[in-house]
Enzyme design. Sequence first.
Site, PDB file in Angstrom:
ATOM      1  CG  ASP A 130      96.179  62.586  13.262  1.00 56.33           C
ATOM      2  OD1 ASP A 130      95.541  62.579  14.305  1.00 56.33           O
ATOM      3  OD2 ASP A 130      95.650  61.460  12.389  1.00 56.33           O
ATOM      4  CG  HIS A 157      92.054  59.898  12.975  1.00 57.47           C
ATOM      5  ND1 HIS A 157      92.790  61.118  13.188  1.00 57.47           N
ATOM      6  CD2 HIS A 157      90.918  60.232  13.548  1.00 57.47           C
ATOM      7  CE1 HIS A 157      92.140  62.065  13.832  1.00 57.47           C
ATOM      8  NE2 HIS A 157      91.006  61.535  14.056  1.00 57.47           N
TER       9      HIS A 157
END
Length: 295
Positions: A130, A157
């Site tokens: 990310d 996530h």
Amino acid sequence: MKLDPLVSSLSLYDIANTPGVAADVSHINSPAQVEGYAGEEQLGKALEGSDVVIIPAGVPRKPGMTRDDLFNINAGIVKSLCTAIANYCPHALVNMISNPVNSTVPIAAEVFKKAGTYDEKKLFGVTTLDVVRAKTFYAAKANVPVAEVNVPVIGGHAGVTILPLFSQATPKSNNLSDEEIKALTKRTQDGGTEVVEAKAGKGSATLSMAYAGAVFADACLMGLNGVPDIVECTFVQSSVTELPFFASKVRLGKNGADEVLGLGPLSDYEKQGLESLKPELKASIEKGIQFANRS
């Protein structure tokens, strides 16, 4: 990981095909000694003596699937691997890549608690991809050199639980509109889906994930080696919010997570994002805990 000079011994484990992969990667001229182990009867051997265990096991997403759709298959795999870790290398740092990370990290914690080996400083959900995506997308939009960019990413996530803090991005860019920040946020949240769709049923992010996974594992190894000021975002047991697990900046050291750092100042848009991600993240964490305690 074979390219990392901090690795002296690299054990590869899977249910099949690992000896071939190990033979292939062992030819790279770097110091790590490589061994391949296949099948459950060799799992203990693969784990013994490990300082860091990286778990990318399980099935990838296909178009139309959420990370949560992977739950039933991957949760069972993670549970059995963590049971073995508790037996064979209970003091290793565990880097959890298997999705859904928002649930697999709580599963691991529960397995380790039951085994009496749980150390909250040694369990990490790898959210580095990310961060890698947020850096790449921000650098292109803000027109700054990507190698210099840093962007903290907090939350979880998966989808909306991924919250990049572009207000804290460096180098600072004052020429991004609110709309552009929103679009960058959404692209970071949907980065995995972008790849799943582009691969058209042939898998999910593997190459960028391998890079991000190696970046985080290297940071863990630097911390273990006493290199100061190693800070990475990662999903850990946390008291930064009211949720039991949360991704934020963490200082890595000789014990693993030496310090879980706060979120810092958030923009109004980020504050709103933080509140709206909490219910989904809370549900995913609880789903993992329930699964682990089912048997």
